[in-house]
Motif scaffolding. Structure first.
Motif, PDB file in Angstrom:
ATOM      1  N   GLU A 149      26.721  19.196  39.828  1.00 56.64           N
ATOM      2  CA  GLU A 149      26.542  19.016  41.277  1.00 56.64           C
ATOM      3  C   GLU A 149      27.897  19.017  41.994  1.00 56.64           C
ATOM      4  OE1 GLU A 149      25.501  16.086  39.238  1.00 56.64           O
ATOM      5  OE2 GLU A 149      23.896  17.418  38.613  1.00 56.64           O
ATOM      6  N   GLU A 150      28.883  18.343  41.393  1.00 51.50           N
ATOM      7  CA  GLU A 150      30.216  18.307  42.003  1.00 51.50           C
ATOM      8  C   GLU A 150      30.864  19.683  41.980  1.00 51.50           C
ATOM      9  OE1 GLU A 150      31.768  15.287  39.405  1.00 51.50           O
ATOM     10  OE2 GLU A 150      31.801  13.824  41.040  1.00 51.50           O
ATOM     11  N   MET A 151      30.635  20.444  40.905  1.00 49.79           N
ATOM     12  CA  MET A 151      31.191  21.787  40.802  1.00 49.79           C
ATOM     13  C   MET A 151      30.583  22.696  41.869  1.00 49.79           C
ATOM     14  SD  MET A 151      31.581  24.180  37.430  1.00 49.79           S
ATOM     15  CE  MET A 151      32.396  22.923  36.483  1.00 49.79           C
ATOM     16  N   GLN A 152      29.255  22.559  42.125  1.00 51.47           N
ATOM     17  CA  GLN A 152      28.617  23.352  43.177  1.00 51.47           C
ATOM     18  C   GLN A 152      29.202  23.007  44.543  1.00 51.47           C
ATOM     19  OE1 GLN A 152      26.652  25.916  43.313  1.00 51.47           O
ATOM     20  NE2 GLN A 152      26.532  26.050  41.071  1.00 51.47           N
ATOM     21  N   GLY A 153      29.547  21.748  44.755  1.00 44.93           N
ATOM     22  CA  GLY A 153      30.162  21.341  46.016  1.00 44.93           C
ATOM     23  C   GLY A 153      31.509  22.017  46.219  1.00 44.93           C
ATOM     24  N   LEU A 154      32.291  22.156  45.139  1.00 41.53           N
ATOM     25  CA  LEU A 154      33.588  22.840  45.246  1.00 41.53           C
ATOM     26  C   LEU A 154      33.408  24.328  45.509  1.00 41.53           C
ATOM     27  CD1 LEU A 154      35.707  21.190  42.408  1.00 41.53           C
ATOM     28  CD2 LEU A 154      35.993  20.933  44.858  1.00 41.53           C
ATOM     29  N   ILE A 155      32.430  24.935  44.838  1.00 43.88           N
ATOM     30  CA  ILE A 155      32.186  26.374  45.022  1.00 43.88           C
ATOM     31  C   ILE A 155      31.744  26.642  46.457  1.00 43.88           C
ATOM     32  CG2 ILE A 155      30.698  28.291  44.323  1.00 43.88           C
ATOM     33  CD1 ILE A 155      30.768  27.092  41.476  1.00 43.88           C
ATOM     34  N   SER A 156      30.847  25.787  46.982  1.00 43.45           N
ATOM     35  CA  SER A 156      30.376  25.996  48.357  1.00 43.45           C
ATOM     36  C   SER A 156      31.485  25.717  49.380  1.00 43.45           C
ATOM     37  CB  SER A 156      29.165  25.120  48.636  1.00 43.45           C
ATOM     38  OG  SER A 156      29.516  23.757  48.545  1.00 43.45           O
ATOM     39  N   ALA A 157      32.473  24.900  49.004  1.00 41.36           N
ATOM     40  CA  ALA A 157      33.592  24.626  49.914  1.00 41.36           C
ATOM     41  C   ALA A 157      34.600  25.771  49.922  1.00 41.36           C
ATOM     42  CB  ALA A 157      34.275  23.324  49.521  1.00 41.36           C
ATOM     43  N   GLY A 158      34.453  26.725  49.011  1.00 38.44           N
ATOM     44  CA  GLY A 158      35.346  27.882  48.998  1.00 38.44           C
ATOM     45  C   GLY A 158      36.573  27.725  48.131  1.00 38.44           C
ATOM     46  N   VAL A 159      36.559  26.761  47.224  1.00 36.17           N
ATOM     47  CA  VAL A 159      37.682  26.576  46.305  1.00 36.17           C
ATOM     48  C   VAL A 159      37.627  27.699  45.271  1.00 36.17           C
ATOM     49  CG1 VAL A 159      38.705  25.046  44.585  1.00 36.17           C
ATOM     50  CG2 VAL A 159      37.700  24.093  46.663  1.00 36.17           C
ATOM     51  N   PRO A 160      38.696  28.498  45.137  1.00 30.23           N
ATOM     52  CA  PRO A 160      38.654  29.619  44.183  1.00 30.23           C
ATOM     53  C   PRO A 160      38.622  29.118  42.740  1.00 30.23           C
ATOM     54  CG  PRO A 160      40.842  29.413  45.136  1.00 30.23           C
ATOM     55  CD  PRO A 160      39.961  28.429  45.845  1.00 30.23           C
ATOM     56  N   MET A 161      37.856  29.804  41.913  1.00 35.48           N
ATOM     57  CA  MET A 161      37.735  29.455  40.498  1.00 35.48           C
ATOM     58  C   MET A 161      38.446  30.515  39.663  1.00 35.48           C
ATOM     59  SD  MET A 161      35.950  26.752  40.190  1.00 35.48           S
ATOM     60  CE  MET A 161      35.259  25.729  41.438  1.00 35.48           C
ATOM     61  N   GLY A 162      39.197  30.081  38.673  1.00 36.39           N
ATOM     62  CA  GLY A 162      39.842  31.015  37.759  1.00 36.39           C
ATOM     63  C   GLY A 162      41.097  31.632  38.337  1.00 36.39           C
ATOM     64  N   LEU A 163      41.527  32.697  37.708  1.00 38.38           N
ATOM     65  CA  LEU A 163      42.749  33.386  38.096  1.00 38.38           C
ATOM     66  C   LEU A 163      42.420  34.636  38.901  1.00 38.38           C
ATOM     67  CD1 LEU A 163      44.635  33.175  34.694  1.00 38.38           C
ATOM     68  CD2 LEU A 163      44.934  31.707  36.682  1.00 38.38           C
ATOM     69  N   GLU A 164      43.333  35.025  39.760  1.00 36.96           N
ATOM     70  CA  GLU A 164      43.161  36.230  40.550  1.00 36.96           C
ATOM     71  C   GLU A 164      43.980  37.341  39.910  1.00 36.96           C
ATOM     72  OE1 GLU A 164      44.373  37.876  44.952  1.00 36.96           O
ATOM     73  OE2 GLU A 164      44.043  35.725  44.684  1.00 36.96           O
ATOM     74  N   ASN A 165      43.391  38.500  39.741  1.00 39.07           N
ATOM     75  CA  ASN A 165      44.100  39.639  39.175  1.00 39.07           C
ATOM     76  C   ASN A 165      45.024  40.224  40.229  1.00 39.07           C
ATOM     77  OD1 ASN A 165      45.012  41.891  37.877  1.00 39.07           O
ATOM     78  ND2 ASN A 165      42.994  42.760  37.462  1.00 39.07           N
ATOM     79  N   LEU A 166      46.329  40.184  39.942  1.00 41.89           N
ATOM     80  CA  LEU A 166      47.307  40.713  40.892  1.00 41.89           C
ATOM     81  C   LEU A 166      47.492  42.214  40.761  1.00 41.89           C
ATOM     82  CD1 LEU A 166      49.965  37.886  40.617  1.00 41.89           C
ATOM     83  CD2 LEU A 166      48.202  38.184  42.362  1.00 41.89           C
ATOM     84  N   GLY A 167      46.993  42.798  39.680  1.00 42.60           N
ATOM     85  CA  GLY A 167      47.053  44.238  39.515  1.00 42.60           C
ATOM     86  C   GLY A 167      48.420  44.776  39.183  1.00 42.60           C
ATOM     87  N   ASN A 168      49.348  43.941  38.745  1.00 47.38           N
ATOM     88  CA  ASN A 168      50.691  44.434  38.443  1.00 47.38           C
ATOM     89  C   ASN A 168      51.056  44.201  36.984  1.00 47.38           C
ATOM     90  OD1 ASN A 168      50.984  41.714  38.527  1.00 47.38           O
ATOM     91  ND2 ASN A 168      52.728  41.681  39.920  1.00 47.38           N
ATOM     92  N   THR A 169      50.075  44.207  36.111  1.00 54.57           N
ATOM     93  CA  THR A 169      50.360  44.011  34.682  1.00 54.57           C
ATOM     94  C   THR A 169      50.555  45.355  34.011  1.00 54.57           C
ATOM     95  OG1 THR A 169      48.009  43.442  34.733  1.00 54.57           O
ATOM     96  CG2 THR A 169      49.495  41.827  33.828  1.00 54.57           C
ATOM     97  N   CYS A 170      51.382  45.340  33.023  1.00 55.12           N
ATOM     98  CA  CYS A 170      51.682  46.560  32.276  1.00 55.12           C
ATOM     99  C   CYS A 170      51.224  46.347  30.835  1.00 55.12           C
ATOM    100  CB  CYS A 170      53.188  46.842  32.319  1.00 55.12           C
ATOM    101  SG  CYS A 170      53.640  48.295  31.373  1.00 55.12           S
ATOM    102  N   TYR A 171      50.363  47.220  30.371  1.00 57.10           N
ATOM    103  CA  TYR A 171      49.848  47.114  29.006  1.00 57.10           C
ATOM    104  C   TYR A 171      50.468  48.214  28.153  1.00 57.10           C
ATOM    105  CZ  TYR A 171      46.382  44.275  31.351  1.00 57.10           C
ATOM    106  OH  TYR A 171      45.759  43.308  32.107  1.00 57.10           O
ATOM    107  N   MET A 172      51.622  47.977  27.636  1.00 58.15           N
ATOM    108  CA  MET A 172      52.279  48.994  26.811  1.00 58.15           C
ATOM    109  C   MET A 172      52.278  48.610  25.385  1.00 58.15           C
ATOM    110  SD  MET A 172      55.314  50.777  28.693  1.00 58.15           S
ATOM    111  CE  MET A 172      54.731  52.244  29.419  1.00 58.15           C
TER     112      MET A 172
END
Length: 117
Positions: A94-117
């Motif tokens: 229930e507390e986790m749903q409250g955070l999600i509805s408040a707009g708190v981001p979950m997890g990491l955001e992909n910045l798109g600047n990784t290099c896989y060599m």
């Protein structure tokens, strides 16, 4: 101003410290406090069989460039945190749903600047 470089051994660590011979011992102890966390009032510094006291004059002690000094003392103990951190994973659903509805981001955001060599 005459300046020399000495090695200071504390526990298993060795530090190289620049010592200004014209300045009082308190300045040298403050440098050691910044490196080790040992407060100046708890520091005991020895140069061979000589102990460097607060009233000592660094010029007359006879320190040499590259000399090994021993620092004896214990660092300050870190205080326990006042408030225990709460992790999102430990919350009730229930507390986790409250955070999600408040707009708190979950997890990491992909910045798109990784290099896989």
């Amino acid at each position: 101003m005459s300046k020399i470089s000495v090695k200071v051994k504390w526990v298993k660590e060795k530090y190289t410290v620049d010592v200004m011979l014209d300045e009082p011992v308190e300045v040298f102890k403050t440098q050691l406090f910044a490196l080790t966390g040992v407060p100046p009032e708890r520091q005991k510094i020895t140069a061979g069989i000589k102990q460097i006291t607060d009233q000592a004059d660094l010029k007359t002690i006879g320190l040499k460039d590259g000399q090994l000094l021993m620092l004896i003392g214990t660092a300050d103990v870190l205080a326990a945190p006042v408030e225990k951190p709460v992790f999102v994973e430990d919350l009730a659903p229930e507390e986790m749903q409250g955070l999600i509805s408040a707009g708190v981001p979950m997890g990491l955001e992909n910045l798109g600047n990784t290099c896989y060599m």
